[in-house]
Design a protein around this motif. Structure first.
Motif, PDB file in Angstrom:
ATOM      1  N   VAL A  77       0.848  -1.196   0.000  1.00 18.14           N
ATOM      2  CA  VAL A  77       0.000   0.000   0.000  1.00 18.14           C
ATOM      3  C   VAL A  77       0.885   1.248   0.000  1.00 18.14           C
ATOM      4  O   VAL A  77       1.855   1.323   0.763  1.00 18.14           O
ATOM      5  CB  VAL A  77      -0.895   0.031   1.259  1.00 18.14           C
ATOM      6  N   ARG A  78       0.531   2.204  -0.829  1.00 14.84           N
ATOM      7  CA  ARG A  78       1.202   3.506  -0.781  1.00 14.84           C
ATOM      8  C   ARG A  78       0.369   4.440   0.081  1.00 14.84           C
ATOM      9  O   ARG A  78      -0.817   4.637  -0.174  1.00 14.84           O
ATOM     10  CB  ARG A  78       1.357   4.109  -2.174  1.00 14.84           C
ATOM     11  N   TRP A  79       0.979   4.949   1.120  1.00 12.90           N
ATOM     12  CA  TRP A  79       0.342   5.965   1.942  1.00 12.90           C
ATOM     13  C   TRP A  79       0.671   7.323   1.337  1.00 12.90           C
ATOM     14  O   TRP A  79       1.840   7.674   1.154  1.00 12.90           O
ATOM     15  CB  TRP A  79       0.851   5.917   3.373  1.00 12.90           C
ATOM     16  N   ASP A  80      -0.352   8.091   1.018  1.00 14.25           N
ATOM     17  CA  ASP A  80      -0.151   9.404   0.430  1.00 14.25           C
ATOM     18  C   ASP A  80       0.302  10.404   1.486  1.00 14.25           C
ATOM     19  O   ASP A  80      -0.050  10.290   2.661  1.00 14.25           O
ATOM     20  CB  ASP A  80      -1.453   9.902  -0.214  1.00 14.25           C
ATOM     21  N   SER A  81       1.053  11.372   1.032  1.00 17.14           N
ATOM     22  CA  SER A  81       1.490  12.427   1.940  1.00 17.14           C
ATOM     23  C   SER A  81       0.383  13.462   2.070  1.00 17.14           C
ATOM     24  O   SER A  81      -0.548  13.520   1.265  1.00 17.14           O
ATOM     25  CB  SER A  81       2.764  13.088   1.419  1.00 17.14           C
ATOM     26  N   SER A  82       0.509  14.257   3.091  1.00 14.74           N
ATOM     27  CA  SER A  82      -0.394  15.387   3.292  1.00 14.74           C
ATOM     28  C   SER A  82       0.446  16.504   3.894  1.00 14.74           C
ATOM     29  O   SER A  82       1.667  16.384   4.015  1.00 14.74           O
ATOM     30  CB  SER A  82      -1.540  15.008   4.237  1.00 14.74           C
ATOM     31  N   ALA A  83      -0.217  17.546   4.312  1.00 16.51           N
ATOM     32  CA  ALA A  83       0.505  18.634   4.973  1.00 16.51           C
ATOM     33  C   ALA A  83       1.124  18.165   6.289  1.00 16.51           C
ATOM     34  O   ALA A  83       2.071  18.781   6.784  1.00 16.51           O
ATOM     35  CB  ALA A  83      -0.449  19.799   5.232  1.00 16.51           C
ATOM     36  N   LEU A  84       0.622  17.032   6.819  1.00 15.83           N
ATOM     37  CA  LEU A  84       1.063  16.594   8.145  1.00 15.83           C
ATOM     38  C   LEU A  84       1.910  15.331   8.148  1.00 15.83           C
ATOM     39  O   LEU A  84       2.677  15.105   9.078  1.00 15.83           O
ATOM     40  CB  LEU A  84      -0.163  16.362   9.039  1.00 15.83           C
ATOM     41  N   ARG A  86       4.266  12.186   5.937  1.00 20.45           N
ATOM     42  CA  ARG A  86       5.066  11.826   4.772  1.00 20.45           C
ATOM     43  C   ARG A  86       4.415  10.657   4.037  1.00 20.45           C
ATOM     44  O   ARG A  86       3.740   9.836   4.651  1.00 20.45           O
ATOM     45  CB  ARG A  86       6.454  11.390   5.203  1.00 20.45           C
ATOM     46  N   SER A  87       4.665  10.555   2.756  1.00 18.33           N
ATOM     47  CA  SER A  87       4.202   9.384   2.017  1.00 18.33           C
ATOM     48  C   SER A  87       5.082   8.203   2.415  1.00 18.33           C
ATOM     49  O   SER A  87       6.201   8.373   2.917  1.00 18.33           O
ATOM     50  CB  SER A  87       4.272   9.627   0.510  1.00 18.33           C
ATOM     51  N   ASP A  88       4.568   7.017   2.200  1.00 17.02           N
ATOM     52  CA  ASP A  88       5.316   5.822   2.557  1.00 17.02           C
ATOM     53  C   ASP A  88       4.785   4.657   1.743  1.00 17.02           C
ATOM     54  O   ASP A  88       3.624   4.656   1.319  1.00 17.02           O
ATOM     55  CB  ASP A  88       5.158   5.519   4.055  1.00 17.02           C
ATOM     56  N   LEU A  89       5.625   3.686   1.520  1.00 20.54           N
ATOM     57  CA  LEU A  89       5.217   2.428   0.895  1.00 20.54           C
ATOM     58  C   LEU A  89       5.341   1.368   1.972  1.00 20.54           C
ATOM     59  O   LEU A  89       6.423   1.180   2.543  1.00 20.54           O
ATOM     60  CB  LEU A  89       6.113   2.108  -0.310  1.00 20.54           C
ATOM     61  N   VAL A  90       4.233   0.702   2.271  1.00 18.54           N
ATOM     62  CA  VAL A  90       4.211  -0.268   3.361  1.00 18.54           C
ATOM     63  C   VAL A  90       3.622  -1.580   2.878  1.00 18.54           C
ATOM     64  O   VAL A  90       2.881  -1.618   1.896  1.00 18.54           O
ATOM     65  CB  VAL A  90       3.387   0.250   4.566  1.00 18.54           C
ATOM     66  N   ALA A 122       9.233  -5.323  -2.613  1.00 14.38           N
ATOM     67  CA  ALA A 122       8.459  -4.216  -3.180  1.00 14.38           C
ATOM     68  C   ALA A 122       9.052  -2.856  -2.830  1.00 14.38           C
ATOM     69  O   ALA A 122       8.572  -1.833  -3.314  1.00 14.38           O
ATOM     70  CB  ALA A 122       7.006  -4.286  -2.692  1.00 14.38           C
ATOM     71  N   GLY A 123      10.076  -2.844  -1.985  1.00 11.77           N
ATOM     72  CA  GLY A 123      10.694  -1.585  -1.583  1.00 11.77           C
ATOM     73  C   GLY A 123       9.993  -0.897  -0.430  1.00 11.77           C
ATOM     74  O   GLY A 123      10.172   0.306  -0.218  1.00 11.77           O
TER      75      GLY A 123
END
Length: 158
Positions: A77-84, A86-90, A122-123
């Motif tokens: 799953v890719r977690w999207d970044s927001s103003a608060l 960071r994005s992440d791949l988990v 998957a990195g």
């Protein structure tokens, strides 16, 4: 000896059956959230759809004599970044269950390592999962496996 194999669409009936191990516990503690007795064909369709998703990998643990000992299902799953944040791949461990008479034999740890390897390939930077508060056995397993609490989800009936 425990053998871990990647599940295929032919394993959907087996995954549906193994899901009952943990589903009964969930129904017993939260009947307000979990369906009492999901139909086998509905569960099979659920697992078929999950297995068709390229982000999902399911594993089955078998003994050396071919007896099924448990399963795990995970997805990248890719977690999207927001103003608060960071994005992440988990890699998210969505389901794991071990047949009761195989508990403590390393089945869960072997399944967990297979999921970790999916994440590494998957990195992904981390493995995440969630656990119901009432599931003391699972919480102890995750603590022993080195997981840290990330957040706590609360609910309240209105």
């Amino acid at each position: 000896m425990i053998k871990i194999r990647t599940a295929s669409s032919e394993d959907a009936p087996l995954l549906a059956s193994l899901n009952g191990i943990v589903h009964e516990l969930h129904v017993g503690h939260r009947p307000d959230l979990f369906t009492d007795s999901p139909e086998q064909d509905v569960l099979e369709a659920f697992f078929l759809a999950r297995l068709a998703d390229p982000s999902v990998t399911a594993f089955i643990a078998d003994s050396s004599d071919g007896r099924t000992l448990g399963y795990a299902q995970a997805r990248v799953v890719r977690w999207d970044s927001s103003a608060l944040v960071r994005s992440d791949l988990v890699v998210s461990l969505d389901q794991i269950a071990v047949v009761p008479d195989a508990a403590g034999m390393g089945v869960g740890s072997a399944l967990l390592e297979a999921v970790r390897e999916v994440g590494r390939k998957a990195g992904c930077r981390r493995l995440v999962t969630d656990v119901w508060d009432f599931n003391e056995g699972a919480r102890a397993f995750y603590d022993a496996a080195g997981f840290r609490r990330m957040n706590v989800r609360l609910d309240q009936l209105l």
